[in-house]
Enzyme design. Structure first.
Site, mmCIF file in Angstrom:
data_model
loop_
_atom_site.group_PDB
_atom_site.id
_atom_site.type_symbol
_atom_site.label_atom_id
_atom_site.label_comp_id
_atom_site.label_asym_id
_atom_site.label_seq_id
_atom_site.Cartn_x
_atom_site.Cartn_y
_atom_site.Cartn_z
ATOM 1 C CB CYS A 112 -2.521 -13.088 -2.878
ATOM 2 S SG CYS A 112 -2.473 -13.463 -0.936
ATOM 3 C CG HIS A 245 -5.334 -9.406 -3.704
ATOM 4 N ND1 HIS A 245 -6.262 -10.858 -3.291
ATOM 5 C CD2 HIS A 245 -4.552 -9.705 -2.739
ATOM 6 C CE1 HIS A 245 -5.326 -10.781 -2.540
ATOM 7 N NE2 HIS A 245 -4.197 -9.963 -1.973
ATOM 8 C CG ASN A 275 -5.802 -10.969 1.382
ATOM 9 O OD1 ASN A 275 -6.077 -12.014 0.788
ATOM 10 N ND2 ASN A 275 -4.739 -10.081 1.596
HETATM 11 O O1 UT7 Z 1 -2.447 -10.161 -0.002
HETATM 12 C C1 UT7 Z 1 -0.890 -10.358 -0.087
HETATM 13 C C2 UT7 Z 1 -0.499 -8.783 0.164
HETATM 14 N N1 UT7 Z 1 -1.185 -8.425 1.678
HETATM 15 C C3 UT7 Z 1 -1.360 -6.798 1.669
HETATM 16 O O2 UT7 Z 1 -0.998 -5.663 0.296
HETATM 17 C C4 UT7 Z 1 -1.188 -6.291 2.706
HETATM 18 C C5 UT7 Z 1 -0.617 -5.340 2.531
HETATM 19 N N2 UT7 Z 1 -0.076 -4.049 3.944
HETATM 20 C C6 UT7 Z 1 -1.358 -3.531 4.378
HETATM 21 O O3 UT7 Z 1 -2.639 -3.652 3.948
HETATM 22 C C7 UT7 Z 1 -1.341 -2.543 5.826
HETATM 23 O O4 UT7 Z 1 -0.403 -2.382 5.510
HETATM 24 C C8 UT7 Z 1 -2.191 -3.551 7.167
HETATM 25 C C9 UT7 Z 1 -3.651 -2.893 7.467
HETATM 26 C C10 UT7 Z 1 -1.949 -5.285 6.776
HETATM 27 C C11 UT7 Z 1 -1.592 -2.605 8.784
HETATM 28 O O5 UT7 Z 1 -1.897 -1.046 8.272
HETATM 29 P P1 UT7 Z 1 -1.254 0.158 8.287
HETATM 30 O O6 UT7 Z 1 -1.313 1.063 8.225
HETATM 31 O O7 UT7 Z 1 -0.158 -0.344 7.519
HETATM 32 O O8 UT7 Z 1 -0.399 -0.107 9.797
HETATM 33 P P2 UT7 Z 1 0.954 -0.565 10.683
HETATM 34 O O9 UT7 Z 1 1.462 -2.078 10.237
HETATM 35 O O10 UT7 Z 1 2.255 0.401 9.535
HETATM 36 O O11 UT7 Z 1 0.623 -0.472 11.958
HETATM 37 C C12 UT7 Z 1 -0.042 0.838 12.614
HETATM 38 C C13 UT7 Z 1 -0.279 0.576 13.976
HETATM 39 C C14 UT7 Z 1 0.765 0.087 14.588
HETATM 40 O O12 UT7 Z 1 1.212 0.656 16.503
HETATM 41 P P3 UT7 Z 1 1.779 1.827 17.129
HETATM 42 O O13 UT7 Z 1 2.974 1.209 16.580
HETATM 43 O O14 UT7 Z 1 1.662 3.002 15.395
HETATM 44 O O15 UT7 Z 1 1.335 2.020 18.051
HETATM 45 C C15 UT7 Z 1 0.334 -1.777 14.515
HETATM 46 O O16 UT7 Z 1 1.288 -2.549 16.377
HETATM 47 O O17 UT7 Z 1 -1.627 0.542 14.379
HETATM 48 C C16 UT7 Z 1 -1.684 -1.314 15.025
HETATM 49 N N3 UT7 Z 1 -1.678 -2.527 14.662
HETATM 50 C C17 UT7 Z 1 -3.307 -2.384 14.911
HETATM 51 N N4 UT7 Z 1 -4.018 -1.653 15.985
HETATM 52 C C18 UT7 Z 1 -4.967 -2.715 15.692
HETATM 53 C C19 UT7 Z 1 -1.428 -3.287 13.977
HETATM 54 N N5 UT7 Z 1 -2.680 -4.286 13.758
HETATM 55 C C20 UT7 Z 1 -3.757 -3.846 14.502
HETATM 56 C C21 UT7 Z 1 -5.338 -4.726 14.876
HETATM 57 N N6 UT7 Z 1 -6.243 -3.178 15.247
HETATM 58 N N7 UT7 Z 1 -4.999 -4.916 14.189
#
Ligand code: UT7
Length: 318
Positions: A112, A245, A275
């Site tokens: 990215c 970004h 993204n």
């Molecule tokens: O571009 C390169 C650099 N990339 C980034 O900077 C991205 C950085 N990361 C992020 O933007 C975020 O971490 C995400 C948007 C990818 C995820 O958000 P989060 O608030 O960190 O969520 P998480 O991964 O901690 O997941 C929370 C919950 C989980 O469920 P449990 O374990 O709490 O029951 C996931 O399984 O959300 C669940 N989950 C979803 N639920 C519905 C993960 N993906 C999804 C989804 N829809 N698409």
């Protein structure tokens, strides 16, 4: 002698993928995607939208807005992690498609951060006097690199290409650019090449440990933007536009907060584009310019963070 952005351009595939479309593909919801990321829809490459085609179209528009003929380009740099070939590079395909002279052309792999990386490299070539005009591009088809059944990645990404023509100028353009990497985080965000040596290869898709990447991204970008102003010996209050970004609205807001900048001074494309990896900063810059928000002479900060990890920033007068 300085380097300066002479013109910008974009290409986005016509296919729109909304959050409602994703609700039909994986176990997710518009509410979750909107709240956690800020994304509402993204573009998905169609059959003709190769990385090289998208890069070429964005470049044509950048050349046009710069009032530059393809024959004037001295170097072509494409930030991409999804080129169709290891060789020929996307950059050489762009060279041919645009009818440029037989100038050097190369792809730069920095995930990215690809567009910020190529801008920094172009700046070095221009300031050394080796080149007068450089075409810089960020282009990726990341949606196809995701497992279409993996809700943790497929909702985040979109496809597209952005480009700029950078040229030598006596007026100040780029003030400071700096790039970084830390391979100790390599396993948190990966996209394997499909191996020609291992037909049984299991890992073919993009993998991201999202919440861990999130934490490092917020901290790193906050430090990066304050360091940039300190190194430039400038006050962050002078900044007109942040061109970040586009990975997550929460990360963008945290970076803007660190700069004391209201969101009305931040270019956001994430809601409509997701993204787009190496294209993201280039697409945001082009949108800022074409919408009339970014004006000549204004102080702009571009920043990016991605797989590797890689990160970097460009502080410039547009
Ligand atoms: O571009 C390169 C650099 N990339 C980034 O900077 C991205 C950085 N990361 C992020 O933007 C975020 O971490 C995400 C948007 C990818 C995820 O958000 P989060 O608030 O960190 O969520 P998480 O991964 O901690 O997941 C929370 C919950 C989980 O469920 P449990 O374990 O709490 O029951 C996931 O399984 O959300 C669940 N989950 C979803 N639920 C519905 C993960 N993906 C999804 C989804 N829809 N698409």
């Amino acid at each position: 002698m300085y380097s300066r952005v002479l013109g910008t351009g974009s290409y986005l595939p016509a296919n729109v993928r909304t959050n409602a479309d994703l609700e039909r593909m994986v176990d997710t919801s518009d509410e979750w995607i909107t709240k956690r990321t800020g994304i509402k829809e993204r573009r998905v490459a169609g059959p003709g939208d190769t990385v090289a085609f998208m890069a070429t179209e964005a470049s044509r528009r950048a050349l046009e807005s710069a009032g530059t003929d393809a024959s004037e380009i001295d170097l072509i740099l494409v930030g991409t992690s999804t080129s169709a070939y290891a060789f020929p590079s996307t950059a050489t395909l762009v060279q041919h498609a645009l009818g440029c002279r037989n100038v050097p052309a190369m792809d730069i792999s920095a995930a990215c951060s690809g567009f910020v990386y190529v801008m920094d490299i172009a700046n070095q070539y221009i300031r050394s006097g080796a080149c007068r005009k450089v075409l810089v591009v960020g282009a990726d088809i990341i949606t196809a690199a995701c497992d279409q059944t993996d809700r943790t990645t497929i909702v985040l990404f979109g496809d597209g290409a952005g480009a700029a023509v950078m040229g030598a100028s006596e007026e100040q353009g780029l003030i400071l650019s700096h790039l970084h990497s830390d391979g100790s985080y390599s396993q948190l965000l990966t996209l394997p090449y499909v191996s020609t040596q291992d037909p049984a290869q299991e890992n073919r898709f993009l993998y991201m440990k999202g919440n861990e990447v999130f934490k490092v991204a917020v901290n790193t970008l906050s430090r990066l933007v304050t360091d940039t102003f300190e190194l430039a010996g400038m006050d962050k209050g002078e900044l007109d536009w942040l061109v970040p970004h586009q990975a997550n609205l929460r990360i963008i807001k945290a970076t803007a907060d660190r700069l004391g900048l209201g969101m009305d001074r931040v270019i956001v494309t994430l809601d409509r584009q997701g993204n787009t990896s190496a294209a993201s900063v280039a697409l945001a810059l082009d949108e800022g310019v074409r919408s009339g928000r970014i004006q000549r002479g204004q102080l702009i900060l571009l920043e990016a963070f991605g797989g590797g990890f890689t990160w970097g920033s460009v502080l410039m007068r547009y």
